[in-house]
Write a protein that holds these residues in place. Structure first.
Motif, PDB file in Angstrom:
ATOM      1  N   MET A   1      45.748  83.120  32.941  1.00  0.00           N
ATOM      2  CA  MET A   1      44.549  82.639  32.257  1.00  0.00           C
ATOM      3  C   MET A   1      44.247  83.581  31.089  1.00  0.00           C
ATOM      4  O   MET A   1      44.415  84.787  31.191  1.00  0.00           O
ATOM      5  N   THR A   2      43.842  83.010  29.990  1.00  0.00           N
ATOM      6  CA  THR A   2      43.534  83.820  28.814  1.00  0.00           C
ATOM      7  C   THR A   2      42.283  84.655  29.062  1.00  0.00           C
ATOM      8  O   THR A   2      41.470  84.339  29.925  1.00  0.00           O
ATOM      9  N   THR A   3      42.133  85.705  28.284  1.00  0.00           N
ATOM     10  CA  THR A   3      40.992  86.594  28.478  1.00  0.00           C
ATOM     11  C   THR A   3      39.680  85.919  28.105  1.00  0.00           C
ATOM     12  O   THR A   3      38.676  86.118  28.778  1.00  0.00           O
ATOM     13  N   LEU A   4      39.671  85.091  27.070  1.00  0.00           N
ATOM     14  CA  LEU A   4      38.445  84.408  26.660  1.00  0.00           C
ATOM     15  C   LEU A   4      38.039  83.373  27.709  1.00  0.00           C
ATOM     16  O   LEU A   4      36.865  83.261  28.068  1.00  0.00           O
ATOM     17  N   LYS A   5      39.024  82.664  28.234  1.00  0.00           N
ATOM     18  CA  LYS A   5      38.723  81.664  29.260  1.00  0.00           C
ATOM     19  C   LYS A   5      38.202  82.354  30.525  1.00  0.00           C
ATOM     20  O   LYS A   5      37.247  81.884  31.144  1.00  0.00           O
ATOM     21  N   SER A   6      38.798  83.482  30.901  1.00  0.00           N
ATOM     22  CA  SER A   6      38.323  84.184  32.100  1.00  0.00           C
ATOM     23  C   SER A   6      36.922  84.751  31.880  1.00  0.00           C
ATOM     24  O   SER A   6      36.108  84.776  32.804  1.00  0.00           O
ATOM     25  N   LYS A   7      36.620  85.167  30.644  1.00  0.00           N
ATOM     26  CA  LYS A   7      35.259  85.641  30.341  1.00  0.00           C
ATOM     27  C   LYS A   7      34.263  84.497  30.498  1.00  0.00           C
ATOM     28  O   LYS A   7      33.172  84.690  31.052  1.00  0.00           O
ATOM     29  N   LEU A   8      34.622  83.308  30.021  1.00  0.00           N
ATOM     30  CA  LEU A   8      33.760  82.139  30.183  1.00  0.00           C
ATOM     31  C   LEU A   8      33.518  81.859  31.672  1.00  0.00           C
ATOM     32  O   LEU A   8      32.402  81.579  32.090  1.00  0.00           O
ATOM     33  N   GLN A   9      34.594  81.957  32.464  1.00  0.00           N
ATOM     34  CA  GLN A   9      34.493  81.703  33.901  1.00  0.00           C
ATOM     35  C   GLN A   9      33.574  82.727  34.575  1.00  0.00           C
ATOM     36  O   GLN A   9      32.722  82.366  35.379  1.00  0.00           O
ATOM     37  N   ALA A  32      35.412  72.574  31.030  1.00  0.00           N
ATOM     38  CA  ALA A  32      36.019  71.260  31.261  1.00  0.00           C
ATOM     39  C   ALA A  32      36.800  70.812  30.022  1.00  0.00           C
ATOM     40  O   ALA A  32      37.907  70.264  30.139  1.00  0.00           O
ATOM     41  N   ALA A  33      36.241  71.070  28.839  1.00  0.00           N
ATOM     42  CA  ALA A  33      36.931  70.707  27.591  1.00  0.00           C
ATOM     43  C   ALA A  33      38.214  71.527  27.437  1.00  0.00           C
ATOM     44  O   ALA A  33      39.244  71.009  26.987  1.00  0.00           O
ATOM     45  N   ILE A  34      38.166  72.799  27.833  1.00  0.00           N
ATOM     46  CA  ILE A  34      39.346  73.663  27.756  1.00  0.00           C
ATOM     47  C   ILE A  34      40.410  73.147  28.715  1.00  0.00           C
ATOM     48  O   ILE A  34      41.591  73.032  28.358  1.00  0.00           O
ATOM     49  N   THR A  35      40.023  72.816  29.937  1.00  0.00           N
ATOM     50  CA  THR A  35      40.967  72.303  30.934  1.00  0.00           C
ATOM     51  C   THR A  35      41.571  70.990  30.458  1.00  0.00           C
ATOM     52  O   THR A  35      42.777  70.762  30.604  1.00  0.00           O
ATOM     53  N   LYS A  36      40.741  70.138  29.883  1.00  0.00           N
ATOM     54  CA  LYS A  36      41.233  68.854  29.359  1.00  0.00           C
ATOM     55  C   LYS A  36      42.302  69.097  28.296  1.00  0.00           C
ATOM     56  O   LYS A  36      43.321  68.412  28.260  1.00  0.00           O
ATOM     57  N   GLU A  37      42.054  70.074  27.445  1.00  0.00           N
ATOM     58  CA  GLU A  37      43.018  70.419  26.392  1.00  0.00           C
ATOM     59  C   GLU A  37      44.314  70.959  27.008  1.00  0.00           C
ATOM     60  O   GLU A  37      45.403  70.675  26.524  1.00  0.00           O
ATOM     61  N   GLU A  38      44.194  71.717  28.090  1.00  0.00           N
ATOM     62  CA  GLU A  38      45.373  72.296  28.744  1.00  0.00           C
ATOM     63  C   GLU A  38      46.269  71.231  29.372  1.00  0.00           C
ATOM     64  O   GLU A  38      47.483  71.381  29.389  1.00  0.00           O
ATOM     65  N   VAL A  39      45.672  70.181  29.897  1.00  0.00           N
ATOM     66  CA  VAL A  39      46.477  69.162  30.571  1.00  0.00           C
ATOM     67  C   VAL A  39      46.839  67.992  29.657  1.00  0.00           C
ATOM     68  O   VAL A  39      47.532  67.074  30.080  1.00  0.00           O
ATOM     69  N   ALA A  40      46.348  68.015  28.424  1.00  0.00           N
ATOM     70  CA  ALA A  40      46.697  66.952  27.477  1.00  0.00           C
ATOM     71  C   ALA A  40      48.176  67.088  27.108  1.00  0.00           C
ATOM     72  O   ALA A  40      48.726  68.179  27.056  1.00  0.00           O
ATOM     73  N   GLY A  41      48.813  65.985  26.867  1.00  0.00           N
ATOM     74  CA  GLY A  41      50.222  66.015  26.507  1.00  0.00           C
ATOM     75  C   GLY A  41      51.100  65.748  27.713  1.00  0.00           C
ATOM     76  O   GLY A  41      50.647  65.271  28.749  1.00  0.00           O
ATOM     77  N   LYS A  42      52.357  66.090  27.586  1.00  0.00           N
ATOM     78  CA  LYS A  42      53.313  65.767  28.646  1.00  0.00           C
ATOM     79  C   LYS A  42      53.286  66.748  29.804  1.00  0.00           C
ATOM     80  O   LYS A  42      53.558  66.389  30.932  1.00  0.00           O
ATOM     81  N   GLU A  43      52.995  68.019  29.522  1.00  0.00           N
ATOM     82  CA  GLU A  43      52.959  68.984  30.622  1.00  0.00           C
ATOM     83  C   GLU A  43      51.803  69.962  30.460  1.00  0.00           C
ATOM     84  O   GLU A  43      51.354  70.225  29.350  1.00  0.00           O
ATOM     85  N   LYS A  44      51.352  70.495  31.595  1.00  0.00           N
ATOM     86  CA  LYS A  44      50.218  71.413  31.587  1.00  0.00           C
ATOM     87  C   LYS A  44      50.650  72.745  30.979  1.00  0.00           C
ATOM     88  O   LYS A  44      51.770  73.197  31.183  1.00  0.00           O
ATOM     89  N   ARG A  45      49.742  73.352  30.234  1.00  0.00           N
ATOM     90  CA  ARG A  45      50.046  74.660  29.640  1.00  0.00           C
ATOM     91  C   ARG A  45      48.762  75.474  29.567  1.00  0.00           C
ATOM     92  O   ARG A  45      47.659  74.926  29.602  1.00  0.00           O
ATOM     93  N   ALA A  46      48.919  76.785  29.475  1.00  0.00           N
ATOM     94  CA  ALA A  46      47.756  77.668  29.322  1.00  0.00           C
ATOM     95  C   ALA A  46      47.489  77.837  27.829  1.00  0.00           C
ATOM     96  O   ALA A  46      48.421  78.022  27.041  1.00  0.00           O
ATOM     97  N   LEU A  47      46.230  77.763  27.453  1.00  0.00           N
ATOM     98  CA  LEU A  47      45.864  77.922  26.045  1.00  0.00           C
ATOM     99  C   LEU A  47      45.764  79.402  25.685  1.00  0.00           C
ATOM    100  O   LEU A  47      45.338  80.217  26.499  1.00  0.00           O
ATOM    101  N   SER A  48      46.122  79.720  24.453  1.00  0.00           N
ATOM    102  CA  SER A  48      45.942  81.088  23.964  1.00  0.00           C
ATOM    103  C   SER A  48      44.466  81.285  23.634  1.00  0.00           C
ATOM    104  O   SER A  48      43.700  80.315  23.573  1.00  0.00           O
ATOM    105  N   ASP A  49      44.059  82.524  23.391  1.00  0.00           N
ATOM    106  CA  ASP A  49      42.667  82.794  23.030  1.00  0.00           C
ATOM    107  C   ASP A  49      42.268  82.049  21.757  1.00  0.00           C
ATOM    108  O   ASP A  49      41.151  81.561  21.647  1.00  0.00           O
TER     109      ASP A  49
END
Length: 154
Positions: A1-9, A32-49
């Motif tokens: 998990m990215t540092t910015l996402k973990s800070k949000l959490q 939720a918007a970040i998670t939606k972005e992560e699962v958009a497309g063909k495969e799940k991925r972690a977003l960078s900061d």
């Protein structure tokens, strides 16, 4: 998990414990918007900061636009709520450039574009290509475009 996402959490957990309804709901929607972005497309991925920051910027812009729409519609209570949510999100974004700083960067870009042979209002695209990487995340696109138009016209 990215540092910015973990800070949000982490901030969401704190907000829930403190029973801060505004902050917790805003952070939930953003995550939720970040998670939606992560699962958009063909495969799940972690977003960078940087990608997480773009999602937060997009969410903050939605809040600003909604606040304006509610205010125009005479729904001041909802407008105030949207504005407050936007302020919560603003704490996770880089500080915005002042008008003077933006003018300075745009003026330099106009000079560069003129040196490259671009003149008048048609030079807008060339100037925007120079300016956008310099102000990424620090100034809204509409503000940048307005500053460029103003300098090219004058």
């Amino acid at each position: 998990m990215t540092t910015l996402k973990s800070k949000l959490q982490e901030d969401l957990n704190v907000a829930i414990k403190e029973r801060d309804e505004l902050r917790s709901s805003t952070l939930r929607l953003t995550l939720a918007a970040i998670t939606k972005e992560e699962v958009a497309g063909k495969e799940k991925r972690a977003l960078s900061d940087d990608e997480v920051q773009k999602v937060i910027t997009r969410e903050a812009k939605k809040r600003r636009e909604a606040a304006d729409a509610f205010a125009q519609g005479g729904r001041t209570e909802q407008a105030a709520r949207e504005k407050a949510e936007g302020e919560v999100l603003a704490t996770y974004l880089p500080r915005q450039l002042s008008d003077e700083q933006l003018q300075e960067i745009v003026a330099q870009a106009v000079e560069e574009a003129k040196a490259a042979g671009a003149e008048g209002p048609r030079a807008m695209g060339a100037v925007m290509k120079i300016v956008n990487p310099k102000v990424a995340g620090q100034a809204e696109g509409g503000r940048v475009a307005a500053a460029v138009k103003k300098l090219l016209a004058g």
